[in-house]
Design a protein around this motif. Structure first.
Motif, short mmCIF file in Angstrom:
data_model
loop_
_atom_site.label_atom_id
_atom_site.label_comp_id
_atom_site.label_asym_id
_atom_site.label_seq_id
_atom_site.Cartn_x
_atom_site.Cartn_y
_atom_site.Cartn_z
N TYR A 73 0.84 -1.20 0.00
CA TYR A 73 0.00 0.00 0.00
C TYR A 73 0.87 1.25 0.00
O TYR A 73 1.75 1.40 0.85
N ILE A 74 0.64 2.12 -0.96
CA ILE A 74 1.35 3.40 -1.03
C ILE A 74 0.30 4.51 -0.97
O ILE A 74 -0.46 4.70 -1.93
N PRO A 75 0.22 5.23 0.16
CA PRO A 75 -0.85 6.22 0.35
C PRO A 75 -0.64 7.53 -0.39
O PRO A 75 -1.60 8.24 -0.67
N ASN A 76 0.61 7.87 -0.69
CA ASN A 76 0.89 9.15 -1.34
C ASN A 76 1.89 8.94 -2.46
O ASN A 76 3.10 9.09 -2.27
N PRO A 77 1.41 8.59 -3.65
CA PRO A 77 2.32 8.18 -4.72
C PRO A 77 2.83 9.30 -5.62
O PRO A 77 3.20 9.06 -6.76
N SER A 78 2.85 10.54 -5.11
CA SER A 78 3.33 11.65 -5.95
C SER A 78 4.86 11.60 -6.01
O SER A 78 5.56 12.51 -5.56
N LEU A 79 5.37 10.49 -6.53
CA LEU A 79 6.80 10.20 -6.54
C LEU A 79 7.29 10.00 -7.96
O LEU A 79 6.57 9.47 -8.81
N GLU A 80 8.52 10.38 -8.19
CA GLU A 80 9.16 10.08 -9.47
C GLU A 80 9.42 8.57 -9.54
O GLU A 80 9.34 7.87 -8.52
N PRO A 81 9.71 8.04 -10.73
CA PRO A 81 9.82 6.58 -10.90
C PRO A 81 10.74 5.88 -9.90
O PRO A 81 10.35 4.87 -9.29
N ARG A 82 11.95 6.39 -9.69
CA ARG A 82 12.87 5.68 -8.80
C ARG A 82 12.38 5.68 -7.34
O ARG A 82 12.34 4.60 -6.72
N PRO A 83 12.01 6.83 -6.76
CA PRO A 83 11.46 6.77 -5.39
C PRO A 83 10.22 5.89 -5.29
O PRO A 83 10.02 5.23 -4.27
N LEU A 84 9.42 5.85 -6.34
CA LEU A 84 8.24 4.99 -6.33
C LEU A 84 8.64 3.52 -6.28
O LEU A 84 8.07 2.74 -5.51
N MET A 85 9.63 3.14 -7.09
CA MET A 85 10.10 1.75 -7.08
C MET A 85 10.74 1.39 -5.74
O MET A 85 10.59 0.27 -5.25
N LEU A 86 11.43 2.34 -5.12
CA LEU A 86 12.00 2.10 -3.79
C LEU A 86 10.89 1.89 -2.76
O LEU A 86 11.02 1.06 -1.86
N ALA A 87 9.80 2.66 -2.90
CA ALA A 87 8.66 2.50 -1.99
C ALA A 87 8.01 1.12 -2.18
O ALA A 87 7.62 0.47 -1.21
N VAL A 88 7.90 0.68 -3.44
CA VAL A 88 7.35 -0.66 -3.73
C VAL A 88 8.24 -1.73 -3.10
O VAL A 88 7.75 -2.67 -2.45
N ALA A 89 9.55 -1.59 -3.27
CA ALA A 89 10.49 -2.55 -2.70
C ALA A 89 10.37 -2.60 -1.18
O ALA A 89 10.40 -3.68 -0.57
N ASP A 90 10.22 -1.43 -0.56
CA ASP A 90 10.07 -1.38 0.89
C ASP A 90 8.79 -2.08 1.34
O ASP A 90 8.79 -2.82 2.33
N GLU A 91 7.68 -1.86 0.61
CA GLU A 91 6.42 -2.52 0.95
C GLU A 91 6.52 -4.04 0.80
O GLU A 91 5.86 -4.78 1.53
N LEU A 92 7.34 -4.49 -0.13
CA LEU A 92 7.51 -5.93 -0.35
C LEU A 92 8.61 -6.52 0.53
O LEU A 92 9.00 -7.68 0.36
N GLU A 93 9.12 -5.71 1.46
CA GLU A 93 10.14 -6.14 2.43
C GLU A 93 11.40 -6.65 1.76
O GLU A 93 11.98 -7.65 2.15
N ILE A 94 11.83 -5.92 0.73
CA ILE A 94 13.05 -6.26 0.02
C ILE A 94 14.20 -5.47 0.64
O ILE A 94 14.14 -4.24 0.78
N VAL A 95 15.26 -6.18 1.02
CA VAL A 95 16.44 -5.53 1.58
C VAL A 95 17.36 -5.16 0.42
O VAL A 95 17.79 -6.01 -0.36
N LEU A 96 17.66 -3.88 0.30
CA LEU A 96 18.46 -3.38 -0.80
C LEU A 96 19.81 -2.86 -0.31
O LEU A 96 19.94 -2.40 0.83
N GLU A 97 20.79 -2.94 -1.19
CA GLU A 97 22.08 -2.35 -0.89
C GLU A 97 21.97 -0.82 -0.96
O GLU A 97 21.14 -0.28 -1.68
N LYS A 98 22.82 -0.15 -0.22
CA LYS A 98 22.81 1.31 -0.24
C LYS A 98 23.19 1.81 -1.63
O LYS A 98 24.08 1.26 -2.28
N ASP A 99 22.45 2.81 -2.11
CA ASP A 99 22.69 3.41 -3.43
C ASP A 99 22.57 2.38 -4.55
O ASP A 99 23.32 2.41 -5.53
N VAL A 100 21.61 1.47 -4.42
CA VAL A 100 21.40 0.45 -5.45
C VAL A 100 21.02 1.14 -6.77
O VAL A 100 20.28 2.12 -6.79
N ASP A 101 21.57 0.63 -7.87
CA ASP A 101 21.25 1.24 -9.16
C ASP A 101 19.90 0.72 -9.66
O ASP A 101 19.33 -0.24 -9.11
N GLN A 102 19.39 1.34 -10.72
CA GLN A 102 18.04 1.03 -11.20
C GLN A 102 17.93 -0.42 -11.66
O GLN A 102 16.91 -1.08 -11.42
#
Length: 297
Positions: A75-104
């Motif tokens: 669930y993303i309540p406020n999706p006024s995000l550019e593509p990359r921040p939006l994908m990061l929000a999706v990854a966070d909701e799916l409980e994906i652990v990402l490396e710092k400064d992960v590329d696209q």
């Protein structure tokens, strides 16, 4: 407050989307059924639209709470995000652990692998985006590309867009016409009818613990409907203030005078005098003035 005065366990007309107060009239039940049928069929995109205050967030939360254990929801309540921040929000909701400064590339690969793993576990993933009219066009296109992830049998991700009517205008943009073609189920939430509003008020009072026969008089309900236009959020605000007004006067029942006080105190309520109903709002008012000026020249 007025809870004890009216024998209530809790305040019945809060504006937060508490699903225990969900009102399953034909309009909202049809919208919920649309969502459940579409997601169980594995559709890629689903769209729910409605004016401000018609209960889209409440419907969204009720929908997510209704899904069984075979679904994973994001669930993303406020999706006024550019593509990359939006994908990061999706990854966070799916409980994906990402490396710092992960590329696209690795970000999308991580999301894909997570979706594949969930599919292997027999899970269906549903991403719900509230206030979807705020999504930039580039982010809508990124979501379309995200739904390209699929197995031979089904989509790995289903997306539900909840938005105001402006979302429909945004989807007319030629640059995202492919996304528009992928919306196979949609529903537009209309305001409550006069009868539904009366049942809505009774339903919320009952959930809040009211056991009496009638708390709002027929006259109060008529005035409340005229002022709210059947928009649930406005109904809640005005009903709450009407109860406060009745309580302040020591009344055991809400009458038209109490609603009148609530309307005067609520900027967003609809104009309700015969004059404004006749003229239909400010645009017609100024047209009327111009005509009068021309006539008396």
């Amino acid at each position: 407050m007025y809870k004890a005065h009216f024998c209530l366990r809790e305040l019945p007309f809060g504006i937060t989307p508490d699903t225990s107060f969900f009102f399953a009239c034909s309009n909202y039940q049809a919208a919920l059924n649309t969502l459940l049928i579409a997601t169980n069929n594995g559709e890629g995109f689903i769209k729910i639209t409605g004016e401000v205050g018609t209960g889209k967030t409440m419907l969204c939360r009720k929908f997510m709470s209704t899904l069984d254990d075979s679904f994973v929801t994001a669930y993303i309540p406020n999706p006024s995000l550019e593509p990359r921040p939006l994908m990061l929000a999706v990854a966070d909701e799916l409980e994906i652990v990402l490396e710092k400064d992960v590329d696209q590339h690795h970000l999308m690969k991580s999301i894909n692998l997570r979706l594949l793993k969930l599919a292997e576990q027999g899970k269906k993933v549903v991403l719900c985006l509230d206030e979807a009219q705020a999504l930039p066009l580039e982010s809508l296109e990124a979501l379309r590309l995200l739904t390209n992830l699929e197995t031979e049998k089904r989509k790995l991700l289903q997306i539900v867009l909840f938005g105001q009517p402006e979302l429909n205008l945004k989807l007319q943009n030629n640059t995202i016409r492919q996304l528009k073609q992928r919306i196979t189920f949609e529903y537009d939430i209309a305001p409550l009818t006069k009868d539904d509003m009366a049942f809505y008020i009774s339903h919320r009072l009952n959930v809040a613990g009211f056991t009496g026969s009638r708390l709002f008089t027929h006259g109060a309900l008529r005035r409340l409907y005229r002022a709210s236009g059947g928009i649930p959020r406005l109904v809640n605000i005005l009903a709450h203030k009407s109860l406060m007004a009745a309580y302040g006067k020591g009344r055991q029942q809400v009458g038209p005078a109490n609603v009148r006080v609530a309307v005067k105190d609520t900027f967003s309520s609809k104009p309700h005098s015969w004059f404004w109903r006749l003229l239909g709002g400010s645009a017609f008012f100024f047209l009327f003035i111009d005509m009068a000026v021309d006539y008396f020249k």
